[in-house]
Design a protein around this motif. Structure first.
Motif, PDB file in Angstrom:
ATOM      1  N   MET A  63       6.703 -17.203   1.812  1.00  0.00           N
ATOM      2  CA  MET A  63       5.862 -18.388   1.607  1.00  0.00           C
ATOM      3  C   MET A  63       4.402 -17.953   1.423  1.00  0.00           C
ATOM      4  N   ARG A  64       3.744 -18.467   0.386  1.00  0.00           N
ATOM      5  CA  ARG A  64       2.358 -18.102   0.135  1.00  0.00           C
ATOM      6  C   ARG A  64       1.439 -18.757   1.168  1.00  0.00           C
ATOM      7  N   GLU A  65       0.323 -18.081   1.434  1.00  0.00           N
ATOM      8  CA  GLU A  65      -0.592 -18.549   2.467  1.00  0.00           C
ATOM      9  C   GLU A  65      -1.653 -19.483   1.882  1.00  0.00           C
ATOM     10  N   TRP A  66      -2.151 -20.358   2.743  1.00  0.00           N
ATOM     11  CA  TRP A  66      -3.281 -21.211   2.407  1.00  0.00           C
ATOM     12  C   TRP A  66      -4.556 -20.516   2.873  1.00  0.00           C
ATOM     13  N   HIS A  67      -5.620 -20.675   2.084  1.00  0.00           N
ATOM     14  CA  HIS A  67      -6.910 -20.060   2.393  1.00  0.00           C
ATOM     15  C   HIS A  67      -8.002 -21.129   2.318  1.00  0.00           C
ATOM     16  N   PRO A  68      -9.131 -20.919   2.978  1.00  0.00           N
ATOM     17  CA  PRO A  68     -10.222 -21.892   2.905  1.00  0.00           C
ATOM     18  C   PRO A  68     -10.667 -22.125   1.464  1.00  0.00           C
ATOM     19  N   ASP A  69     -11.004 -23.363   1.148  1.00  0.00           N
ATOM     20  CA  ASP A  69     -11.428 -23.734  -0.207  1.00  0.00           C
ATOM     21  C   ASP A  69     -12.944 -23.897  -0.253  1.00  0.00           C
ATOM     22  N   ILE A  70     -13.493 -23.864  -1.454  1.00  0.00           N
ATOM     23  CA  ILE A  70     -14.937 -24.015  -1.628  1.00  0.00           C
ATOM     24  C   ILE A  70     -15.443 -25.384  -1.183  1.00  0.00           C
ATOM     25  N   LEU A  71     -14.564 -26.373  -1.055  1.00  0.00           N
ATOM     26  CA  LEU A  71     -14.983 -27.709  -0.633  1.00  0.00           C
ATOM     27  C   LEU A  71     -15.294 -27.781   0.856  1.00  0.00           C
ATOM     28  N   GLY A  72     -14.970 -26.737   1.592  1.00  0.00           N
ATOM     29  CA  GLY A  72     -15.373 -26.685   2.984  1.00  0.00           C
ATOM     30  C   GLY A  72     -14.324 -27.176   3.947  1.00  0.00           C
ATOM     31  N   GLU A  73     -14.775 -27.542   5.129  1.00  0.00           N
ATOM     32  CA  GLU A  73     -13.880 -27.891   6.222  1.00  0.00           C
ATOM     33  C   GLU A  73     -12.902 -28.991   5.827  1.00  0.00           C
ATOM     34  N   GLY A  74     -11.643 -28.770   6.151  1.00  0.00           N
ATOM     35  CA  GLY A  74     -10.606 -29.750   5.860  1.00  0.00           C
ATOM     36  C   GLY A  74      -9.890 -29.521   4.546  1.00  0.00           C
ATOM     37  N   PHE A  75     -10.360 -28.561   3.743  1.00  0.00           N
ATOM     38  CA  PHE A  75      -9.744 -28.297   2.444  1.00  0.00           C
ATOM     39  C   PHE A  75      -9.296 -26.843   2.371  1.00  0.00           C
ATOM     40  N   GLU A  76      -8.074 -26.644   1.857  1.00  0.00           N
ATOM     41  CA  GLU A  76      -7.501 -25.318   1.705  1.00  0.00           C
ATOM     42  C   GLU A  76      -6.914 -25.178   0.309  1.00  0.00           C
ATOM     43  N   GLN A  77      -6.691 -23.941  -0.109  1.00  0.00           N
ATOM     44  CA  GLN A  77      -6.113 -23.695  -1.428  1.00  0.00           C
ATOM     45  C   GLN A  77      -5.120 -22.552  -1.362  1.00  0.00           C
ATOM     46  N   GLN A  78      -4.208 -22.559  -2.327  1.00  0.00           N
ATOM     47  CA  GLN A  78      -3.357 -21.400  -2.544  1.00  0.00           C
ATOM     48  C   GLN A  78      -3.172 -21.179  -4.040  1.00  0.00           C
ATOM     49  N   THR A  79      -3.041 -19.907  -4.404  1.00  0.00           N
ATOM     50  CA  THR A  79      -2.862 -19.524  -5.801  1.00  0.00           C
ATOM     51  C   THR A  79      -1.383 -19.542  -6.152  1.00  0.00           C
ATOM     52  N   LEU A  80      -1.068 -20.123  -7.309  1.00  0.00           N
ATOM     53  CA  LEU A  80       0.310 -20.215  -7.779  1.00  0.00           C
ATOM     54  C   LEU A  80       0.473 -19.305  -8.990  1.00  0.00           C
ATOM     55  N   PRO A  81       1.102 -18.130  -8.841  1.00  0.00           N
ATOM     56  CA  PRO A  81       1.268 -17.208  -9.975  1.00  0.00           C
ATOM     57  C   PRO A  81       2.180 -17.810 -11.046  1.00  0.00           C
ATOM     58  N   LEU A  82       1.773 -17.645 -12.313  1.00  0.00           N
ATOM     59  CA  LEU A  82       2.540 -18.199 -13.430  1.00  0.00           C
ATOM     60  C   LEU A  82       2.835 -17.152 -14.499  1.00  0.00           C
ATOM     61  N   GLY A  83       2.734 -15.877 -14.142  1.00  0.00           N
ATOM     62  CA  GLY A  83       3.044 -14.827 -15.113  1.00  0.00           C
ATOM     63  C   GLY A  83       1.819 -14.408 -15.901  1.00  0.00           C
ATOM     64  N   THR A  84       2.041 -14.014 -17.148  1.00  0.00           N
ATOM     65  CA  THR A  84       0.948 -13.559 -18.011  1.00  0.00           C
ATOM     66  C   THR A  84       1.103 -14.162 -19.398  1.00  0.00           C
ATOM     67  N   ASP A  85       0.009 -14.148 -20.149  1.00  0.00           N
ATOM     68  CA  ASP A  85       0.060 -14.477 -21.574  1.00  0.00           C
ATOM     69  C   ASP A  85      -0.837 -13.490 -22.300  1.00  0.00           C
ATOM     70  N   THR A  86      -1.214 -13.782 -23.531  1.00  0.00           N
ATOM     71  CA  THR A  86      -1.977 -12.821 -24.322  1.00  0.00           C
ATOM     72  C   THR A  86      -3.375 -12.579 -23.758  1.00  0.00           C
ATOM     73  N   GLU A  87      -3.832 -13.438 -22.850  1.00  0.00           N
ATOM     74  CA  GLU A  87      -5.151 -13.272 -22.240  1.00  0.00           C
ATOM     75  C   GLU A  87      -5.071 -12.708 -20.823  1.00  0.00           C
ATOM     76  N   GLY A  88      -3.864 -12.331 -20.382  1.00  0.00           N
ATOM     77  CA  GLY A  88      -3.736 -11.700 -19.077  1.00  0.00           C
ATOM     78  C   GLY A  88      -3.053 -12.579 -18.044  1.00  0.00           C
ATOM     79  N   GLU A  89      -3.417 -12.385 -16.779  1.00  0.00           N
ATOM     80  CA  GLU A  89      -2.810 -13.099 -15.655  1.00  0.00           C
ATOM     81  C   GLU A  89      -3.038 -14.594 -15.774  1.00  0.00           C
ATOM     82  N   VAL A  90      -1.970 -15.367 -15.506  1.00  0.00           N
ATOM     83  CA  VAL A  90      -2.063 -16.823 -15.547  1.00  0.00           C
ATOM     84  C   VAL A  90      -1.703 -17.358 -14.164  1.00  0.00           C
ATOM     85  N   VAL A  91      -2.574 -18.205 -13.633  1.00  0.00           N
ATOM     86  CA  VAL A  91      -2.319 -18.831 -12.338  1.00  0.00           C
ATOM     87  C   VAL A  91      -2.747 -20.284 -12.395  1.00  0.00           C
TER      88      VAL A  91
END
Length: 320
Positions: A1-29
Motif C-alpha cells: 500500500m502506498r503511503e500518504w505524505h503531507p501536502d502543500i495545502l498544510g495541516e489536514g491535507f495529505e497526498q500520494q503519488t499514483l504511478p502510471l507508467g511512462t510515455d514519450t516524455e518520461g515518467e507519468v504520474v
C-alpha cells in the motif's frame, strides 16, 4: 500500500503519488490529495457514507480548501486528483496538460478510485469536476455507468466557445493540424482576465506559476482535437448513468478587454451553450444558474459562493 505524505495545502491535507507508467516524455504520474475529516463528523455526519473525487480544469490543480472542508465537515471523505502533467503531477520536460485523447485519464481515475477504496467499502461516490475536468468526468461516467451516484459539474466545458456550428466548422482544420503537427503552437487567446478577477476578489491563493500560469498553458493541435472530439460526443448524447447537478454562472462576459463585469460572470465559457449541452448527459439533470458567479463558482464573491454551496448541499443531500 502506498503511503500518504503531507501536502502543500498544510495541516489536514495529505497526498500520494499514483504511478502510471511512462510515455514519450518520461515518467507519468497522477497525484491524489485527501482532506482528513474530523473524527466526530466521520462517525455522525449526514454524508459519512459518501466519497468525493474532485478533478480540476485546464491550466489548474487542486487548491480549493473551502470546498474540501464543506464535505468533510458533513462526514464525507474528500479526495482531489491532479491529473497527469498537471499541478503536483507535472514533471520536468513534460508538456503541461497535453494529451491526444481524454480517454487516457481512465487510468488516472481508476488509480484514484482504487486508492480511495470506495467500491471495496461499499460507499457512495460523488464525482465533482470543474471546466475541462467536468468534460473529462462526464465522458468517463458515460463509459462507466453505475459507478458514480452523483455527477456534479462546476462550469463544465461541454461545448466549444464558438458554439456547435463553429466547432463543426473548425474540427476538420484542427484534425489535420493534429495529424501533421500535434505539438504545434496556437495564438494566445487567454489574456489573463479570469485570473485577474479571482485575484481582485481575493479567492485565488498564491500558486506556482508552472502549475497555474495567469494566461493558461500553451495549447496545441493534438490537445484541441481531443477536446473537440469530447464536445462532439456530448453533443451526440451520452448517459452518465446517474443524476447530474450542473452549476453555472447566470451570465458570460467575452474576455476581449477588461471590465468589471468579469468580477461577477463567467469570462471563460459561453454559459448558455453549456446549459444546453448539459441537457444531453443524463436523464436527470439539474442546472443551477448562480447569479454573480465566476467560471469557478466556488471562487466567486461571497454571495455567489454561498449560493453555489447551497445548491451543492441540496444536490448531495438529495442522494439520501
Amino acid at each position: 500500500m502506498r503511503e500518504w505524505h503531507p501536502d502543500i495545502l498544510g495541516e489536514g491535507f495529505e497526498q500520494q503519488t499514483l504511478p502510471l507508467g511512462t510515455d514519450t516524455e518520461g515518467e507519468v504520474v497522477a497525484t491524489l490529495v485527501r482532506a482528513r475529516p474530523h473524527p466526530g463528523a466521520r462517525l455522525f455526519g449526514e454524508w459519512r457514507d459518501i466519497d468525493v473525487l474532485y478533478v480540476h480544469g485546464w491550466s489548474d490543480y487542486f487548491f480549493q480548501t473551502d470546498l474540501a472542508r464543506f464535505f468533510i465537515d458533513r462526514g464525507a471523505r474528500f479526495h482531489a486528483l491532479d491529473l497527469r502533467k498537471y499541478g503536483r503531477s507535472l514533471r520536468p520536460g513534460q508538456t503541461p496538460g497535453y494529451t491526444v485523447s481524454l480517454d487516457v485519464y481512465d487510468a488516472d481515475i481508476a488509480a484514484a478510485l482504487d486508492a480511495m477504496g470506495t467500491a471495496r467499502e461499499g460507499r457512495r461516490l460523488v464525482l465533482l469536476g470543474h471546466s475541462t475536468g467536468g468534460l473529462t468526468l462526464t465522458l468517463w461516467a458515460a463509459r462507466h455507468p453505475g459507478v458514480a451516484d452523483l455527477l456534479v459539474l462546476n462550469s463544465p466545458w461541454l461545448e466549444l466557445q464558438l458554439g456547435p456550428l463553429g466547432r463543426q466548422a473548425l474540427a476538420p482544420i484542427v484534425n489535420v493540424r493534429a495529424r501533421l503537427d500535434p505539438l504545434g503552437t496556437h495564438p494566445v487567446v487567454d489574456l489573463g482576465f479570469y485570473t485577474r478577477a479571482q485575484r481582485e476578489l481575493g479567492t485565488l491563493p498564491d500558486s506556482p506559476d508552472e502549475w497555474r500560469p495567469a494566461q493558461g498553458f500553451p495549447t496545441h493541435p493534438g490537445w484541441l482535437a481531443a477536446i473537440i472530439a469530447g464536445h462532439a460526443r456530448v453533443a451526440s448524447g451520452v448517459d452518465v448513468g446517474c443524476p447530474a447537478l450542473v452549476l453555472l454562472s447566470r451570465r458570460s462576459t467575452p474576455a476581449l478587454t477588461w471590465n468589471d463585469t468579469m468580477l461577477a460572470s463567467d469570462s471563460v465559457l459561453v454559459v448558455d451553450d453549456i446549459a444546453r449541452a448539459a441537457t444531453r448527459i443524463s436523464a436527470t439533470v439539474t442546472i443551477a444558474r448562480i447569479d454573480g458567479a465566476l467560471h469557478d463558482v466556488f471562487l466567486s464573491a461571497p454571495r455567489a459562493r454561498d449560493a453555489a454551496f447551497a445548491a451543492l448541499a441540496a444536490g448531495v443531500t438529495g442522494l439520501a
